[in-house]
Enzyme design. Structure first.
Site, PDB file in Angstrom:
ATOM      1  N   GLY A 284       0.826  -1.200   0.000  1.00 64.38           N
ATOM      2  CA  GLY A 284       0.000   0.000   0.000  1.00 64.38           C
ATOM      3  C   GLY A 284       0.855   1.243   0.000  1.00 64.38           C
TER       4      GLY A 284
ATOM      5  N   ASP B 280      -5.364   8.357  13.714  1.00 65.19           N
ATOM      6  CA  ASP B 280      -5.917   8.113  12.387  1.00 65.19           C
ATOM      7  C   ASP B 280      -6.586   6.744  12.289  1.00 65.19           C
ATOM      8  OD1 ASP B 280      -6.551   8.630   9.783  1.00 65.19           O
ATOM      9  OD2 ASP B 280      -4.520   8.508   9.001  1.00 65.19           O
TER      10      ASP B 280
ATOM     11  N   LYS C 218       8.466  -0.195   5.349  1.00 68.50           N
ATOM     12  CA  LYS C 218       7.909   1.118   4.981  1.00 68.50           C
ATOM     13  C   LYS C 218       9.046   2.070   4.653  1.00 68.50           C
ATOM     14  CE  LYS C 218       4.474   4.578   6.225  1.00 68.50           C
ATOM     15  NZ  LYS C 218       3.276   4.807   7.047  1.00 68.50           N
TER      16      LYS C 218
ATOM     17  N   VAL D 136       4.511   1.027   1.562  1.00 72.50           N
ATOM     18  CA  VAL D 136       4.780  -0.163   2.355  1.00 72.50           C
ATOM     19  C   VAL D 136       4.900  -1.355   1.417  1.00 72.50           C
ATOM     20  CG1 VAL D 136       3.973  -1.663   4.214  1.00 72.50           C
ATOM     21  CG2 VAL D 136       3.538   0.798   4.317  1.00 72.50           C
TER      22      VAL D 136
ATOM     23  N   ASN E  50       2.473   9.185   3.504  1.00 72.35           N
ATOM     24  CA  ASN E  50       3.718   9.128   4.261  1.00 72.35           C
ATOM     25  C   ASN E  50       4.777   8.188   3.734  1.00 72.35           C
ATOM     26  OD1 ASN E  50       2.793  10.964   6.104  1.00 72.35           O
ATOM     27  ND2 ASN E  50       1.825   9.389   7.359  1.00 72.35           N
ATOM     28  N   GLY E  51       4.443   7.447   2.692  1.00 68.21           N
ATOM     29  CA  GLY E  51       5.434   6.510   2.192  1.00 68.21           C
ATOM     30  C   GLY E  51       4.776   5.336   1.507  1.00 68.21           C
TER      31      GLY E  51
ATOM     32  N   GLY F 191       0.655   5.681   0.706  1.00 64.94           N
ATOM     33  CA  GLY F 191      -0.145   6.789   1.211  1.00 64.94           C
ATOM     34  C   GLY F 191       0.672   8.052   1.219  1.00 64.94           C
TER      35      GLY F 191
HETATM   36  N1  LIG Z   1       2.655  -4.128   9.065  1.00 62.68           N
HETATM   37  C1  LIG Z   1       1.865  -4.245   7.987  1.00 62.68           C
HETATM   38  N2  LIG Z   1       1.417  -5.444   7.616  1.00 62.68           N
HETATM   39  C2  LIG Z   1       0.620  -5.578   6.530  1.00 62.68           C
HETATM   40  N3  LIG Z   1       0.217  -4.567   5.746  1.00 62.68           N
HETATM   41  C3  LIG Z   1       0.631  -3.327   6.055  1.00 62.68           C
HETATM   42  C4  LIG Z   1       1.477  -3.103   7.184  1.00 62.68           C
HETATM   43  N4  LIG Z   1       1.731  -1.777   7.253  1.00 62.68           N
HETATM   44  C5  LIG Z   1       1.077  -1.204   6.214  1.00 62.68           C
HETATM   45  N5  LIG Z   1       0.410  -2.122   5.475  1.00 62.68           N
HETATM   46  C6  LIG Z   1      -0.407  -1.851   4.262  1.00 62.68           C
HETATM   47  O1  LIG Z   1       0.085  -0.712   3.594  1.00 62.68           O
HETATM   48  C7  LIG Z   1      -0.899   0.315   3.514  1.00 62.68           C
HETATM   49  C8  LIG Z   1      -0.267   1.671   3.670  1.00 62.68           C
HETATM   50  O2  LIG Z   1       0.410   1.762   4.900  1.00 62.68           O
HETATM   51  P1  LIG Z   1       0.340   3.043   5.816  1.00 62.68           P
HETATM   52  O3  LIG Z   1      -1.078   3.349   6.161  1.00 62.68           O
HETATM   53  O4  LIG Z   1       1.307   2.837   6.908  1.00 62.68           O
HETATM   54  O5  LIG Z   1       0.888   4.149   4.808  1.00 62.68           O
HETATM   55  P2  LIG Z   1       0.595   5.687   4.838  1.00 62.68           P
HETATM   56  O6  LIG Z   1       1.546   6.292   3.875  1.00 62.68           O
HETATM   57  O7  LIG Z   1       0.636   6.187   6.226  1.00 62.68           O
HETATM   58  O8  LIG Z   1      -0.878   5.749   4.274  1.00 62.68           O
HETATM   59  P3  LIG Z   1      -2.008   6.805   4.600  1.00 62.68           P
HETATM   60  O9  LIG Z   1      -1.408   8.138   4.414  1.00 62.68           O
HETATM   61  O10 LIG Z   1      -3.070   6.443   3.588  1.00 62.68           O
HETATM   62  O11 LIG Z   1      -2.437   6.540   6.001  1.00 62.68           O
HETATM   63  C9  LIG Z   1      -1.894  -0.032   4.599  1.00 62.68           C
HETATM   64  O12 LIG Z   1      -3.163   0.428   4.315  1.00 62.68           O
HETATM   65  C10 LIG Z   1      -1.832  -1.553   4.618  1.00 62.68           C
HETATM   66  O13 LIG Z   1      -2.654  -2.090   3.628  1.00 62.68           O
HETATM   67 MG   LIG Z   2      -0.738   7.020   7.451  1.00 68.49          MG
END
Ligand SMILES: Nc1ncnc2c1ncn2[C@@H]1O[C@H](COP(=O)(O)OP(=O)(O)OP(=O)(O)O)[C@@H](O)[C@H]1O
Ligand SMILES: [Mg+2]
Lengths: 245, 318
Positions: free
Chosen positions: B34, B146, B54, B41, B38-39, B36
Site C-alpha cells: 500500500g 488516524d 515502509k 509499504v 507518508n510513504g 499513502g
Molecule cells: N505491518 C503491515 N502489515 C501488513 N500490511 C501493512 C502493514 N503496514 C502497512 N500495510 C499496508 O500498507 C498500507 C499503507 O500503509 P500506511 O497506512 O502505513 O501508509 P501511509 O503512507 O501512512 O498511508 P495513509 O497516508 O493512507 O495513512 C496499509 O493500508 C496496509 O494495507
Molecule cells: Mg498514514
C-alpha cells in the site's frame, strides 16, 4: 521566556497573477524577512493551467514553504496539512542548524545513526506543539474564486481548529486581494480565533485583476516586528537554543 | 517542497534488493502492500521471513513512526501496532538516501473486506477487540489518531483485529498528528483535535457506522443530528445506539467504559426473543464493580415489560 514566533503566509489562489511585481520575488523577500510562504491552488470545475501551476510551486519554493494544488472539496484537509508540514519543515531546519553547531562538520540528522534520530525528532515534535505561530492568510478574491469562497471559509475554520489543538499560541489575520481600493485589504486583524470570520467574508466583492505580487509585498509588512524564528536562525543565535531546547 | 503521494517516487519491482546502510541487512521486495501520504509499504523477505517494509522520502516521518513503535514495545505483552524489527537507510544512489523501517507483516484483509466476506455479525466482536487495544494504548499515554478501516487488519485463524499505521499516533494532550476527515470529530463539529481518549472513541464509533453503510457520506451541517439519523435508520446500528451515540458525544471517559456498554448491548442482542432488545440507555454505562444482582435485574425486566405493555396499549388507543 520567548522561543520566537513562527511566521507564515498562507496564500490561497486559483491561478496566475497578472499585475504588479513578480510574486516569486516577493515571496523570496518574505523568506528573507523570516516569513515562510505556503501556497494552495484551489480548483473546482476549472483546472489550473501549466503556467499557474508553475507559479504556485515557485512561490512556495522561493518562500521556503509548501505548496499543493487541490480540488475545493479537499481544501480543509489540505490547508491544515500544508500549514503543519511547513511548520515542521521550518522547525527541522532550526534543529538541524543546532545539530550542525553541536556536531560541527555540517552534520545533519541524516548523518546520525537511526537509533539517535529519535531524540532529535522528539525535540522537533515538542517545538511543533509549543511554538507560537502567526499565520497571515491571503485569499485571492478575483472573479473566478467567487463560488469557492464558502469552501475557503470552512477550510479556515478547520485550520483554526487544528492549530488551536496545540499548546502553543496562535494568531491569525486575514487579507484579500484585490481589495476595494488597494491591492490588498485587511478583513481581520491578528486574532487567536478564526471564528470571527463568519461575518467578514460576506461583504466581499470580487474583481478581475489578480495582484498576487503586490499583495504579498504588503502582507509582509503586517507581521509584528518581533524577532522571528528564522531571523534567529540566520543570526545563529545561541540564546534560542538555550531557551527552548 | 511540494507534497505529492509517494507512489510516484518509489516503484520497486519484485526481486529488488534493499540494503541497510547501518545494520547491513538485506531485504528482497515481494510486492507493494500500500501507499499513502507518508510513504510506501512493501512486503519483503528477510532470511526467508516475510516482513513489511515502509520506506519514505521524508526521513522525519520514518523516525517519528519508529519512535511510536519503539515505545509500544515497552508495553508488556502488547499487540499495539506491528512490532518493530529494524530501522535503516538505503543508499539509493550516490546522492539519494531513503530512510525505511521494517516491521512485522500483519497478514489479512482490512476491516471492510473482512466484514464483506464473513458477515456483519463480526462487527461488534471486532469492535470489542479494538476497544481493548485502545484501552491499552491510552493507558500507555498515546492516542491512535488516524483510526479508519484501512488501518485495521483482521488477522489469524481466530480472527483478531490489529491496528497498523501509527502515522497519526500522538502523545496525549498534544494536537492529533494526522487524521481522516470522516473519522475526525473536528470535521463533524463535535470536538477538538486534541489527543484525548475520547478522540479515538469517536473515530471507533465512526468506523462502526461506516461498516454498516457501504460508503462514507459527507456532512450536511447538522452535526450530531445527522449522525444520529444515520444510526437510527439502520437496523444493526440502531441496536447499538446506546454505545454509538454517547461515543459520538464524547461521553465515554475510557475505551473500557465503551467496551462495557458494547458488551451489554451485544448480550441483550443474543438473548432469545421475548426478553428482546431493551431501549438503549442515554447514559454511558458507569463502571460498576461486578454484575447487577438478580433482584435489580428482575426489577429492570419488569419495568421494561411494563413499558412495552404501556406502549402497546397506547398504540391500540390511537
Ligand atoms: N505491518 C503491515 N502489515 C501488513 N500490511 C501493512 C502493514 N503496514 C502497512 N500495510 C499496508 O500498507 C498500507 C499503507 O500503509 P500506511 O497506512 O502505513 O501508509 P501511509 O503512507 O501512512 O498511508 P495513509 O497516508 O493512507 O495513512 C496499509 O493500508 C496496509 O494495507
Ligand atoms: Mg498514514
Amino acid at each position: 521566556m520567548k522561543t520566537g514566533t513562527l511566521k507564515q503566509i498562507l496564500l490561497i489562489t486559483d491561478g496566475c497573477s497578472n499585475v504588479g511585481e513578480d510574486p516569486i520575488a516577493m515571496s523570496a523577500l518574505a523568506k528573507e524577512q523570516g516569513v515562510s510562504v505556503n501556497v494552495i491552488g484551489v480548483m473546482e470545475n476549472d483546472v489550473i493551467d501549466e503556467k499557474g501551476m508553475q507559479e504556485i510551486e515557485s512561490i512556495a519554493l522561493s518562500g521556503g514553504g509548501v505548496s499543493q494544488v487541490v480540488y475545493a472539496r479537499q481544501l480543509s484537509h489540505t490547508v491544515q496539512m500544508v500549514t503543519r508540514q511547513a511548520m515542521t519543515q521550518t522547525l527541522q531546519g532550526v534543529v538541524n542548524r543546532e545539530l550542525t553547531q553541536i556536531l560541527g562538520n555540517k552534520q545533519t540528522i541524516e548523518d546520525l545513526p537511526p537509533e539517535q534520530r529519535g531524540e532529535v525528532m522528539e525535540v522537533v515534535d515538542e517545538l511543533g506543539e509549543t511554538v507560537e505561530m502567526e499565520v497571515l492568510i491571503l485569499v485571492d478574491t478575483s472573479a473566478s474564486m467567487k463560488h469557492k469562497l464558502p469552501t475557503v471559509k470552512e477550510a479556515l475554520f478547520d485550520l483554526s481548529l487544528s492549530l488551536n489543538a496545540r499548546m502553543g499560541k496562535n494568531k491569525f489575520s486575514l487579507f484579500v486581494f484585490p481589495g476595494k481600493k488597494n491591492d490588498v485589504e485587511k478583513l481581520l486583524d491578528w486574532t487567536p480565533k478564526l471564528e470571527s470570520l463568519t461575518s467578514v467574508f460576506a461583504k466581499l466583492s470580487t474583481g478581475g485583476i489578480t495582484p498576487t505580487g503586490p499583495a504579498l509585498r504588503e502582507a509582509i509588512t503586517y507581521f509584528e516586528k518581533k524577532r522571528s524564528l528564522r531571523n534567529l536562525i540566520s543570526r545563529n543565535d545561541d540564546e534560542y537554543y538555550e531557551e527552548s531546547i | 517542497m511540494t507534497m505529492s503521494t509517494m507512489k510516484s517516487q518509489f516503484n520497486l519491482q519484485k526481486g529488488a534488493i534493499i540494503n541497510g546502510k547501518w545494520h547491513h541487512k538485506q531485504y528482497r521486495i515481494e510486492k507493494e502492500l500500500g501507499a499513502g501520504a507518508n510513504g510506501v509499504v512493501y512486503l519483503a523477505t528477510y532470511l526467508e521471513q516475510l516482513v513489511a517494509l515502509k520506506i519514505s522520502e521524508n526521513g522525519y516521518t520514518v523516525t517519528s513512526e519508529v519512535n511510536v513503535l519503539k515505545s509500544f514495545t515497552k508495553v508488556q505483552g502488547s499487540t499495539l501496532g506491528p512490532s518493530l524489527l529494524d530501522v535503516d537507510d538505503w543508499q539509493f544512489s550516490s546522492s539519494t538516501m531513503y530512510s525505511f523501517y521494517v516491521m512485522e507483516y500483519i497478514h489479512g484483509p482490512d476491516l471492510h473486506s473482512f466484514i464483506k466476506q464473513k458477515g456483519e455479525a463480526w462487527i461488534p466482536v471486532l469492535m470489542l477487540q479494538l476497544l481493548s487495544d485502545l484501552e491499552e494504548l491510552h493507558k500507555a499515554g498515546w492516542v491512535f489518531g488516524d483510526l479508519k478501516p484501512e488501518n485495521l487488519i483482521v488477522t489469524g485463524r481466530a480472527p483478531r483485529i490489529r491496528c497498523i499505521d501509527v502515522g497519526g499516533t500522538t502523545l496525549k494532550g498534544r494536537a492529533i498528528k494526522e487524521f481522516t476527515e470522516f473519522y475526525d470529530r473536528g470535521y463533524w463539529g463535535l470536538g477538538s483535535r486534541k489527543a484525548e481518549p475520547t478522540y479515538d472513541l469517536f473515530s471507533s464509533a465512526m468506523v462502526f457506522i461506516h461498516c454498516a453503510y457501504p460508503s462514507r457520506f459527507s456532512k450536511d451541517g447538522r452535526g450530531l443530528e445527522q449522525l444520529m439519523d444515520r444510526v437510527k435508520k439502520h437496523k444493526i446500528l440502531k441496536t447499538y445506539e446506546g454505545v454509538l451515540i454517547p461515543a459520538l458525544q464524547g461521553r465515554f471517559k475510557t475505551a473500557e467504559d465503551m467496551r462495557q456498554a458494547l458488551l451489554a448491548c451485544s448480550y441483550k442482542q443474543n438473548r432469545p426473543k421475548g426478553t428482546g432488545v431493551s431501549p438503549p440507555s442515554r447514559q454511558p454505562s458507569r463502571k460498576t464493580k461486578g454484575k447487577p444482582n438478580g433482584k435489580t435485574g428482575a426489577i429492570v425486566l419488569i419495568l421494561f415489560i411494563g413499558c412495552i405493555y404501556f406502549f402497546y396499549l397506547y398504540s391500540q388507543m390511537v
